[in-house]
Write a protein that holds these residues in place. Sequence first.
Motif, short mmCIF file in Angstrom:
data_model
loop_
_atom_site.label_atom_id
_atom_site.label_comp_id
_atom_site.label_asym_id
_atom_site.label_seq_id
_atom_site.Cartn_x
_atom_site.Cartn_y
_atom_site.Cartn_z
N ASN A 75 1.44 0.11 -38.66
CA ASN A 75 1.96 1.13 -39.44
C ASN A 75 1.98 0.84 -40.87
O ASN A 75 2.97 -0.02 -41.23
CB ASN A 75 3.33 1.41 -38.84
N LYS A 84 0.12 8.14 -36.04
CA LYS A 84 1.55 7.49 -35.47
C LYS A 84 1.26 6.96 -33.83
O LYS A 84 2.19 6.81 -33.42
CB LYS A 84 2.64 8.43 -35.56
N LEU A 85 -0.03 6.86 -33.37
CA LEU A 85 -0.43 6.24 -32.22
C LEU A 85 -0.48 4.71 -32.36
O LEU A 85 -1.31 4.24 -33.03
CB LEU A 85 -1.66 6.70 -31.60
N TYR A 86 0.25 4.01 -31.41
CA TYR A 86 0.28 2.55 -31.40
C TYR A 86 0.34 2.00 -30.12
O TYR A 86 1.23 1.50 -29.33
CB TYR A 86 1.65 2.03 -32.12
N PRO A 87 -0.97 2.25 -29.41
CA PRO A 87 -1.32 1.95 -27.83
C PRO A 87 -0.91 0.22 -27.74
O PRO A 87 -1.45 -0.45 -28.86
CB PRO A 87 -2.22 2.48 -27.42
N GLU A 97 -4.54 12.93 -35.56
CA GLU A 97 -3.92 12.73 -34.04
C GLU A 97 -3.72 11.12 -33.93
O GLU A 97 -2.65 10.80 -32.90
CB GLU A 97 -4.76 13.37 -33.24
N TYR A 98 -4.21 10.28 -34.71
CA TYR A 98 -3.74 8.83 -34.26
C TYR A 98 -2.92 8.20 -35.48
O TYR A 98 -2.98 7.04 -35.30
CB TYR A 98 -5.15 7.95 -34.15
N LYS A 133 -4.04 -2.21 -34.87
CA LYS A 133 -3.44 -1.20 -35.39
C LYS A 133 -2.14 -1.37 -36.04
O LYS A 133 -1.15 -2.07 -35.31
CB LYS A 133 -3.52 0.07 -34.70
N SER A 181 -8.69 9.61 -38.70
CA SER A 181 -8.35 10.11 -37.25
C SER A 181 -9.56 10.76 -36.71
O SER A 181 -10.02 10.34 -35.58
CB SER A 181 -7.18 10.86 -36.85
N TYR A 215 -9.83 7.35 -29.59
CA TYR A 215 -9.05 6.20 -28.66
C TYR A 215 -9.43 6.14 -27.33
O TYR A 215 -9.50 7.12 -26.68
CB TYR A 215 -7.55 6.64 -28.91
#
Length: 142
Positions: A70, A45-48, A42-43, A68, A131, A136
């Motif tokens: 890519n 492709k998450l880039y907060p 789940e994380y 974090k 993940s 998060y």
Amino acid sequence: MSSSGAETLGKDTPEETWKSVLSAEEYHVLRQKGTERPGTGEYNKLYPEDGVFACRGCGQPLYTAETKFNSGCGWPAFYDFIPGSVDTHVDTSMGMRRVEITCSNCGGHLGHVFEGEGFPTPTDQRHCVNSVSIKYIPGGPK
């Protein structure tokens, strides 16, 4: 404190307790050193812009969102950890030398760290993290 806040979880927590507070997949990865399939977390492709990624087992903050990046490896990648939050161990289980990363509080398996891959990051490290090993928390720990 656990991610649910119900009890303190650490390296001395009995396996029976871990089995009762973690899902089967979380237990397999965090306690049995498993790995989730690449590209499925789940994380990945998450880039907060802010917040932290904490250990899903015990809730200890491990990585800040700003570290974090890519890497294209199929798992969340971080170039640095919060000081004191991650332990490293030599892992030769796959017939090669790798460096395993674990939560310093509960010993939960996070993944592996790789160096010298040439990513344009300040540390030239890639913490390749499952993940399912992290959670998060927007804005940081509460």
